[in-house]
Design a protein around this motif. Structure first.
Motif, short mmCIF file in Angstrom:
data_model
loop_
_atom_site.label_atom_id
_atom_site.label_comp_id
_atom_site.label_asym_id
_atom_site.label_seq_id
_atom_site.Cartn_x
_atom_site.Cartn_y
_atom_site.Cartn_z
N TRP A 287 0.82 -1.21 0.00
CA TRP A 287 0.00 0.00 0.00
C TRP A 287 0.85 1.25 0.00
CZ3 TRP A 287 -4.26 -0.83 -2.07
CH2 TRP A 287 -4.92 -2.04 -1.88
N LEU A 288 2.00 1.19 0.62
CA LEU A 288 2.92 2.32 0.57
C LEU A 288 3.38 2.55 -0.87
CD1 LEU A 288 4.61 4.36 2.30
CD2 LEU A 288 6.40 2.64 2.26
N LEU A 289 3.70 1.49 -1.57
CA LEU A 289 4.12 1.60 -2.96
C LEU A 289 3.00 2.12 -3.85
CD1 LEU A 289 6.21 -1.68 -3.31
CD2 LEU A 289 7.09 0.65 -3.13
N TYR A 290 1.78 1.62 -3.64
CA TYR A 290 0.65 2.13 -4.42
C TYR A 290 0.44 3.62 -4.16
CZ TYR A 290 -0.88 -2.25 -6.45
OH TYR A 290 -0.95 -3.40 -7.21
N GLN B 208 0.22 9.22 -5.68
CA GLN B 208 0.29 10.55 -5.06
C GLN B 208 1.64 10.92 -4.48
OE1 GLN B 208 -2.95 10.01 -2.39
NE2 GLN B 208 -1.70 9.19 -0.74
N GLY B 209 2.68 10.17 -4.78
CA GLY B 209 4.01 10.50 -4.29
C GLY B 209 4.54 11.79 -4.91
N THR B 210 5.59 12.33 -4.34
CA THR B 210 6.13 13.61 -4.79
C THR B 210 7.21 13.46 -5.84
OG1 THR B 210 7.69 13.61 -2.95
CG2 THR B 210 5.59 14.74 -2.59
N SER B 211 7.56 12.25 -6.22
CA SER B 211 8.61 12.02 -7.22
C SER B 211 8.06 11.18 -8.36
CB SER B 211 9.79 11.28 -6.56
OG SER B 211 10.69 10.82 -7.54
N GLU C 243 7.13 -0.33 -10.94
CA GLU C 243 7.92 -1.47 -11.40
C GLU C 243 8.09 -2.50 -10.29
OE1 GLU C 243 11.17 -0.76 -14.42
OE2 GLU C 243 10.98 1.23 -13.51
N THR C 244 8.28 -2.03 -9.06
CA THR C 244 8.39 -2.93 -7.92
C THR C 244 7.09 -3.69 -7.72
OG1 THR C 244 10.02 -1.48 -6.87
CG2 THR C 244 8.92 -3.09 -5.45
N ARG D 262 -3.61 -3.09 -12.95
CA ARG D 262 -4.16 -2.42 -14.14
C ARG D 262 -4.93 -1.17 -13.77
NH1 ARG D 262 -5.96 -7.75 -15.25
NH2 ARG D 262 -4.41 -8.83 -16.50
N ALA D 263 -5.71 -1.25 -12.70
CA ALA D 263 -6.50 -0.08 -12.27
C ALA D 263 -5.58 1.07 -11.84
CB ALA D 263 -7.44 -0.48 -11.13
N VAL D 264 -4.54 0.75 -11.10
CA VAL D 264 -3.62 1.80 -10.66
C VAL D 264 -2.81 2.33 -11.84
CG1 VAL D 264 -1.57 2.24 -9.23
CG2 VAL D 264 -3.54 1.06 -8.28
#
Length: 172
Positions: A120-123, A128-131, A140-141, A153-155
């Motif tokens: 969930w952190l990766l998603y 919405q991450g800053t990079s 990719e991870t 696929r949804a993400v």
């Protein structure tokens, strides 16, 4: 004490083998340097931190500290990081997971298990991450460790321009 420091202190680094061949007692300081990178560090470059040859061997082989680095990296990502620090941290997680998913070693299994704890952190980094580079590394991870193809696929669709064209068009 923040979550990053708590996770970093959880490991007995002196008892682990570092990628450089010594014990890993020096690695916490190097990881602290990574998460403290300022905004001007390594513009447009990847994997330019001093962790090369430590979190993995110089030959890019997994070592015991590879598995310990992943949850420490995730804990760092929960706090405020500069774009270069976020990008490099996510890049190292991906760099570790690449060989880990194709290996049957116990270190590789530990790396994959640690990475799966942060789905969930990766998603969150993807959508919405800053990079933007970090979003690509996170996606990719996820393609390596998440078996829920419908969610991937949804993400992928929701991320849109946050992903580079090759990841936007990747057939999942």
């Amino acid at each position: 004490m923040n979550l990053f420091e708590l996770e970093l202190e959880k490991f007995d680094w002196e008892l682990m083998e570092c990628g450089c061949g010594d014990n890993a007692a020096h690695l916490p300081g190097m990881i602290r340097e990574l998460v403290a990178l300022d905004e001007d560090h390594g513009r447009g470059e990847g994997f330019v931190t001093a962790l090369y040859g430590h979190v993995m061997s110089a030959a890019d082989d997994l070592v015991p500290v590879s598995a310990a680095f992943v949850p420490v990296a995730y804990a760092a990502l929960t706090g405020p990081l500069s774009e270069p620090a976020r990008r490099e941290t996510l890049g190292w997680v991906l760099r570790i997971l690449g060989p880990a998913v194709d290996s049957e070693s116990s270190v590789a299994a530990d790396c994959v298990a640690a990475a799966e704890q942060g789905l969930w952190l990766l998603y969150g980094e993807v959508v919405q991450g800053t990079s933007l580079a970090g979003a690509a590394y996170a996606f990719e991870t996820l393609m390596l460790i998440d078996e829920d193809l419908d969610r991937l696929r949804a993400v992928q669709a929701a991320a849109g321009d946050r992903l580079p064209w090759d990841l936007r068009s990747e057939e999942i």
